[in-house]
Enzyme design. Structure first.
Site, PDB file in Angstrom:
ATOM      1  N   ARG A  50      60.356  78.565 -38.878  1.00  0.00           N
ATOM      2  CA  ARG A  50      59.576  79.553 -38.138  1.00  0.00           C
ATOM      3  C   ARG A  50      58.984  79.019 -36.846  1.00  0.00           C
ATOM      4  O   ARG A  50      59.065  79.664 -35.811  1.00  0.00           O
ATOM      5  CB  ARG A  50      58.412  80.067 -38.999  1.00  0.00           C
ATOM      6  CG  ARG A  50      58.751  81.216 -39.865  1.00  0.00           C
ATOM      7  CD  ARG A  50      57.918  81.138 -41.124  1.00  0.00           C
ATOM      8  NE  ARG A  50      58.387  80.003 -41.890  1.00  0.00           N
ATOM      9  CZ  ARG A  50      59.342  80.089 -42.795  1.00  0.00           C
ATOM     10  NH1 ARG A  50      59.884  81.222 -43.086  1.00  0.00           N
ATOM     11  NH2 ARG A  50      59.771  79.015 -43.439  1.00  0.00           N
ATOM     12  N   THR A  51      58.362  77.857 -36.932  1.00  0.00           N
ATOM     13  CA  THR A  51      57.642  77.383 -35.739  1.00  0.00           C
ATOM     14  C   THR A  51      58.630  77.152 -34.605  1.00  0.00           C
ATOM     15  O   THR A  51      58.439  77.618 -33.480  1.00  0.00           O
ATOM     16  CB  THR A  51      56.841  76.108 -36.061  1.00  0.00           C
ATOM     17  OG1 THR A  51      56.006  76.382 -37.176  1.00  0.00           O
ATOM     18  CG2 THR A  51      55.974  75.692 -34.880  1.00  0.00           C
ATOM     19  N   LYS A  79      66.827  55.018 -33.508  1.00  0.00           N
ATOM     20  CA  LYS A  79      67.138  53.638 -33.094  1.00  0.00           C
ATOM     21  C   LYS A  79      65.882  52.806 -32.946  1.00  0.00           C
ATOM     22  O   LYS A  79      65.945  51.658 -32.523  1.00  0.00           O
ATOM     23  CB  LYS A  79      67.876  53.649 -31.746  1.00  0.00           C
ATOM     24  CG  LYS A  79      69.149  54.452 -31.718  1.00  0.00           C
ATOM     25  CD  LYS A  79      69.769  54.380 -30.314  1.00  0.00           C
ATOM     26  CE  LYS A  79      70.910  55.365 -30.168  1.00  0.00           C
ATOM     27  NZ  LYS A  79      71.299  55.542 -28.761  1.00  0.00           N
ATOM     28  N   ARG A 100      56.746  68.849 -32.775  1.00  0.00           N
ATOM     29  CA  ARG A 100      56.328  68.657 -34.170  1.00  0.00           C
ATOM     30  C   ARG A 100      56.750  67.254 -34.573  1.00  0.00           C
ATOM     31  O   ARG A 100      57.869  66.823 -34.286  1.00  0.00           O
ATOM     32  CB  ARG A 100      56.988  69.678 -35.101  1.00  0.00           C
ATOM     33  CG  ARG A 100      56.795  69.322 -36.573  1.00  0.00           C
ATOM     34  CD  ARG A 100      57.267  70.392 -37.504  1.00  0.00           C
ATOM     35  NE  ARG A 100      56.375  71.548 -37.477  1.00  0.00           N
ATOM     36  CZ  ARG A 100      56.442  72.554 -38.350  1.00  0.00           C
ATOM     37  NH1 ARG A 100      57.361  72.543 -39.295  1.00  0.00           N
ATOM     38  NH2 ARG A 100      55.613  73.573 -38.263  1.00  0.00           N
ATOM     39  N   HIS A 128      47.845  72.076 -36.924  1.00  0.00           N
ATOM     40  CA  HIS A 128      48.927  73.001 -36.578  1.00  0.00           C
ATOM     41  C   HIS A 128      48.266  74.169 -35.832  1.00  0.00           C
ATOM     42  O   HIS A 128      48.176  75.280 -36.347  1.00  0.00           O
ATOM     43  CB  HIS A 128      49.606  73.460 -37.869  1.00  0.00           C
ATOM     44  CG  HIS A 128      50.916  74.154 -37.692  1.00  0.00           C
ATOM     45  ND1 HIS A 128      51.416  74.528 -36.463  1.00  0.00           N
ATOM     46  CD2 HIS A 128      51.838  74.549 -38.610  1.00  0.00           C
ATOM     47  CE1 HIS A 128      52.586  75.129 -36.640  1.00  0.00           C
ATOM     48  NE2 HIS A 128      52.862  75.148 -37.932  1.00  0.00           N
TER      49      HIS A 128
END
Ligand code: NCD
Length: 304
Positions: A50-51, A79, A100, A128
């Site tokens: 969703r985000t 890496k 995120r 959030h």
């Protein structure tokens, strides 16, 4: 308001929250091209449906363009590249950054390396803030206001970042009461209780849900956050602690609204979905308009 970055809801003011709610409502019906030609980097180093997709949909609706990381293992982080370096490079490739990341504090760290508009799409179990804003928008739409409401949070209150973020915003309003329902292992961190105490907001904690449902205006359900557990046996022990059925919803006022940031695992049965009280799919749609409001405003402020 001259904000260009959003890493936590702790520094939002009530004026800003009210402004974003109003702007989201306007953008519901308007198609403006405020991001015409603007490149947005959508950096998701942790799973999201969703985000990420609502942010990307918001960018498209505003006429912007996207470059995307949808999988951390496809980047140089794999890496061993440090976040600082990644941000320093990407901020030259894009005009706005949305990120995120699994690590708490990563959003605060990222903005040390860019002045460009930046939005935190979730940093570990910490914050959030864009979800918190869309949750406030949802409460406003579904309940006609935020002041005077009793809100119950249910489930994983220890690791649930959406709860942590929303609490800061609720504390800006005159909410009637906050009711925390969780297993003792997943209680809301004391830090947030102290914050409510300081703001003079009444709260209570319990592990039993049903008896508190009648006084709730909002029942905010959360998923037990499997990915945050060091010991998976504990997760399996706690999983299924609360399952919201239509019978439990019926114990509440007919005007009570059930919210959930989604994804749902098993904590709300599907039969609840058809009830008027079930607001969670409307809530996820609201995310598009709130993210449009945020992108539009931060970009405008950056260019002033
Ligand atoms: C939440 C998240 O990622 O914190 N989901 C979302 O953004 N809608 C909640 C969750 O994953 O349980």
């Amino acid at each position: 308001m001259n904000r260009t970055q959003l890493t936590t809801s702790a520094d939002l003011t009530r004026e800003e929250v009210d402004f974003f709610i109003k702007e989201a409502e306007n953008l519901r019906t308007q198609r403006t091209k405020d991001l015409d030609g603007v490149i947005v980097a959508s950096l998701f180093f942790e799973p999201s449906t969703r985000t990420r997709l609502s942010f990307e949909s918001a960018v498209h609706r505003l006429g912007g363009r996207l470059i995307t990381v949808a999988n951390a293992s496809s980047t140089s982080m794999k890496k061993g590249e440090a976040l600082n370096d990644t941000i320093r490079v990407i901020e030259k490739y894009a005009d706005i950054l949305v990120m995120r990341h699994p690590k708490e504090g990563s959003a605060a760290e990222a903005i040390q390396h860019t002045d460009k508009p930046f939005l935190n799409g979730g940093d570990g179990a910490n914050q959030h803030p864009t979800q918190a804003l869309l949750d406030m928008y949802t409460i406003q739409r579904e309940c006609g206001g935020i002041d005077g409401k009793a809100i119950g949070f249910v489930g994983d209150l220890k690791f649930g970042r959406t709860v942590h973020s929303l609490l800061y915003l609720l504390a800006l309003y005159k909410v009637k009461k906050v009711i925390f329902i969780s297993p003792t292992q997943l209680k809301i961190p004391n830090y947030y209780l102290d914050m409510l105490k300081e703001k003079g907001i009444e709260y209570m904690e319990d592990s039993e849900l049903n008896k508190h449902v009648p006084e709730m205006d909002i029942l905010y359900m959360t998923r037990i956050q499997q990915e945050r557990f060091e010991n998976l046996e504990e997760y399996y022990f706690l999983k299924g602690s609360y399952i919201l059925t239509s019978d439990v919803v019926r114990m509440g006022k007919p005007t009570m609204r059930v919210m959930h940031p989604l994804p749902r695992v098993d904590e709300i049965t599907m039969e609840v979905d058809g009830m008027d009280q079930a607001a969670y799919f409307r809530q996820s749609e609201n995310g598009i308009y709130m993210r449009m409001a945020l992108l539009k405003t931060l970009w405008k402020n950056y260019n002033q």
